[in-house]
Write an enzyme that holds these catalytic residues in place. Sequence first.
Site, PDB file in Angstrom:
ATOM      1  N   ASP A   1      93.708  75.900  36.495  1.00 29.51           N
ATOM      2  CA  ASP A   1      93.696  74.963  35.366  1.00 29.51           C
ATOM      3  C   ASP A   1      94.601  73.756  35.621  1.00 29.51           C
ATOM      4  OD1 ASP A   1      93.430  73.781  32.899  1.00 29.51           O
ATOM      5  OD2 ASP A   1      93.768  75.614  31.746  1.00 29.51           O
TER       6      ASP A   1
ATOM      7  N   SER B   1     101.025  73.302  27.437  1.00 29.11           N
ATOM      8  CA  SER B   1      99.989  73.223  28.446  1.00 29.11           C
ATOM      9  C   SER B   1     100.288  72.063  29.370  1.00 29.11           C
ATOM     10  CB  SER B   1      98.631  72.987  27.802  1.00 29.11           C
ATOM     11  OG  SER B   1      98.038  74.211  27.517  1.00 29.11           O
TER      12      SER B   1
ATOM     13  N   HIS C   1      92.272  71.551  31.288  1.00 28.43           N
ATOM     14  CA  HIS C   1      91.833  71.460  29.891  1.00 28.43           C
ATOM     15  C   HIS C   1      92.527  70.314  29.155  1.00 28.43           C
ATOM     16  CE1 HIS C   1      95.203  74.348  28.754  1.00 28.43           C
ATOM     17  NE2 HIS C   1      95.202  73.599  27.671  1.00 28.43           N
TER      18      HIS C   1
HETATM   19  N1  ARG Z   1      94.302  79.027  25.335  1.00 24.61           N
HETATM   20  C1  ARG Z   1      94.721  77.803  25.960  1.00 24.61           C
HETATM   21  C2  ARG Z   1      95.307  76.888  24.904  1.00 24.61           C
HETATM   22  O1  ARG Z   1      95.582  77.284  23.866  1.00 24.61           O
HETATM   23  C3  ARG Z   1      93.627  77.170  26.756  1.00 24.61           C
HETATM   24  C4  ARG Z   1      92.483  76.602  25.974  1.00 24.61           C
HETATM   25  C5  ARG Z   1      91.421  75.946  26.811  1.00 24.61           C
HETATM   26  N2  ARG Z   1      90.597  76.908  27.549  1.00 24.61           N
HETATM   27  C6  ARG Z   1      89.486  77.533  27.055  1.00 24.61           C
HETATM   28  N3  ARG Z   1      88.870  78.420  27.797  1.00 24.61           N
HETATM   29  N4  ARG Z   1      88.983  77.293  25.847  1.00 24.61           N
HETATM   30  O2  ARG Z   1      95.103  75.816  24.588  1.00 24.61           O
HETATM   31  N1  GLU Z   2      96.718  76.362  26.188  1.00 33.89           N
HETATM   32  C1  GLU Z   2      97.788  75.959  25.319  1.00 33.89           C
HETATM   33  C2  GLU Z   2      97.906  74.438  25.212  1.00 33.89           C
HETATM   34  O1  GLU Z   2      96.936  73.754  25.285  1.00 33.89           O
HETATM   35  C3  GLU Z   2      99.031  76.604  25.763  1.00 33.89           C
HETATM   36  C4  GLU Z   2      98.943  78.004  25.403  1.00 33.89           C
HETATM   37  C5  GLU Z   2      99.902  78.378  24.336  1.00 33.89           C
HETATM   38  O2  GLU Z   2      99.615  78.196  23.137  1.00 33.89           O
HETATM   39  O3  GLU Z   2     100.965  78.841  24.750  1.00 33.89           O
HETATM   40  O4  GLU Z   2      98.947  73.897  24.939  1.00 33.89           O
END
Ligand code: ARG
Ligand code: GLU
Length: 715
Positions: A221, A650, A85
């Site tokens: 990921d 991330s 991502h």
């Molecule tokens: N929750 C993760 C973060 O905050 C991953 C976001 C990307 N993935 C998704 N399925 N939208 O950024």
């Molecule tokens: N998916 C998050 C990012 O893009 C990390 C998840 C979190 O907030 O810990 O940094």
Amino acid sequence: MKRIGFMLAVLMLPFQAIFAGEGMWIPMLLKQLNEKEMQAMGMRISAEDIYSVNQSSLKDAIVLFGRGCTGEIVSDQGLLLTNHHCGYRQIQQHSSVENDYLTEGFWAMSKEEELPNPGLTVTMMKKMEEVTAQVLEGVSDEMSMEERKQKIDENSKALIEKAKEESGFQVVIKDFFIDNQYYMIYNEVYKDIRLVGAPPSNIGKFGGDTDNWMWPRHTGDFSVFRIYVDKEGKPAEYSAENVPFKPDYHLPVSLNGVEEGDFTFVFGYPARTSEYLPSYAVNLITEVTNPPKIKLRETRLDIFSKYANTDPKVRIQYAAKHAGVANYWKKMIGESKGIRRLNGIERKQDFEQDFTAWTKKENNRYQGIIPAFEDTYSELEKYSLAADYMREGGFGIELLSFAARFNKLSEVTKETTDEQLESMVKSAQLASESFFKDYHLPIDKEVAEALLEIYREEQADDFRPGFLNLIDRKYKGDVSSYVDQLFEKSIFTSQEEVDKLLQNFSHKQVKKILRDPAFEAYSSLRNFYDDKLGTPMKQLAARNDSLQRLYMLAQMQMQSDKRFYPDANFSLRVTYGNVDGYHPADAVYYNYFTTLDGIMEKEDPNIYDYVVEEKLKELYQQQDFGRYGDAKGHMPVGFVASNHTTGGNSGSPVLNADGQMIGINFDRCWEGTMSDLMYDPAMSRNIAVDIRYVLFIMDKFAGAGHLVDEMTVIQ
Ligand code: ARG
Ligand code: GLU
């Protein structure tokens, strides 16, 4: 200056036990503050191995990837790992209908096939040093907020100029502990970063938004890049002549896996946390503004889904939008729930009582802080809410956000030069192209109706943008007929008409923009902000900032035997904890790892998020895991640990007791997402993809074993 000496003394005091896992620590101070505890928890390396100014150390392998993620170097040829991502935009930009790398994945089988990404940078911290005394030189308690800020800016600017000249690095000064400490950070910025590999989305994004923020998780990921430099080894813009970067250090990767209880740490760039807020602020976030934002986002998501589920083209058009809206929608729900479960506001209130008692006993200058917070936050509430309705309600309508892109053109006059005009038209054309490519009018119209209903319902009529009151006056409160008019009359719903407008655009067409109902609605939102919200919000924020600075300092003085860590601020941090499952709910326990078996359990060819690639199924059926399977013959996929992470982490490496990489961080468990405000050792878990799954996908699935061969693999 007295204050700084005191703070150092605070930092050097022996510490009391804190919750294992909580804290995002400054690498430079690990030796002083954390090494003993880390080793007591099982770490077998030293703080100097993690961060050293004199010799190569782990930190030389950690980078800020782009502007919002972390990456790590895993070979002596500058090979870099981060999340799928995080590399999404690059993978998408190289994709076309013929070569759809998002869907199919991409693997460069030789360096010649690696793809350049203009604009993408990777930033490596070379060193940091404390400059609190220099930054605060000439600053006194008697100064007004503005004077203070001006003096600090002045000092910082001079320090940065000098350091830049002497070092040749990019230099920034960041504040820590809410403007109480300052560090100068020296960075090297690399500009030729090439895409090396990415799994197909049904691996890299497996589970999609359904599984997002959730455990048990089965997402692969990750994506792979490489840093290139010029022949002298210096950062340079892309050139075919550039060569792979030779880092001072690269992370070894371990195939030995994780066991429950194992010590782990995460090394990366957490973006923002607010652990030291007063109860009023936590209440504002979790009880006042999160709920309507959640509702407005949910309204949009429901409409997106309704259309996406019946039309595959729409699904593609709205996939990224859906993901964008859904990510923080879900985060906010988890956060508010988590704070309630922890009685977080009451806990803060209890602390504030003790705090006030302490200020009275000491008869110190902090006595007015809590009441002052109460004042500012109670005033801030209505402005914050109004701003959120504007952002999530008003600008949640794509048409209005698009109309906003014509703001510059709406100000064109006879005096505007041809050159200026040309560049404005060009950027409007680009905006228009990308807008219409993914625009589905029926969705937006339905969204507009739904959002405006809520907006009208919930904002008092003396505190909302003018166009909403127009609905009452001109349309007798009938939102739907207003929206009909809006979409019928606006030229911004039609690519043809926008094209026509932009052809031979001159100041004579300005009226066409200004009189457009979508542009009018946008202007009404903007004027409302400028007239009613901007100034008071800025003033209140400044007052809160200076209160928060004092409150931070006071908390550190009051709890002088507690070891404090600074809020995340996009600087390099170390957080450590243990591999650990958790109880998300009564009678439920989540184990600490997942396997490929779970991917097969989730498989559903009819649900986009759960489609499993044929090749992966074959490998599973043949149990062909090579050297990547675990001792019991399973293929590990993900694991959780109690490391305190946030957005920006991330792509960060998860490391074992020997400093070897065992996973890539990519998310947090939903039940623990309030850790940005309040960490909970029972629920706050970071989610990582197991490095063995990453290597398995590269090697066995994609046939890119040459990349694994580049790495230092510990077995
Ligand atoms: N929750 C993760 C973060 O905050 C991953 C976001 C990307 N993935 C998704 N399925 N939208 O950024
Ligand atoms: N998916 C998050 C990012 O893009 C990390 C998840 C979190 O907030 O810990 O940094």
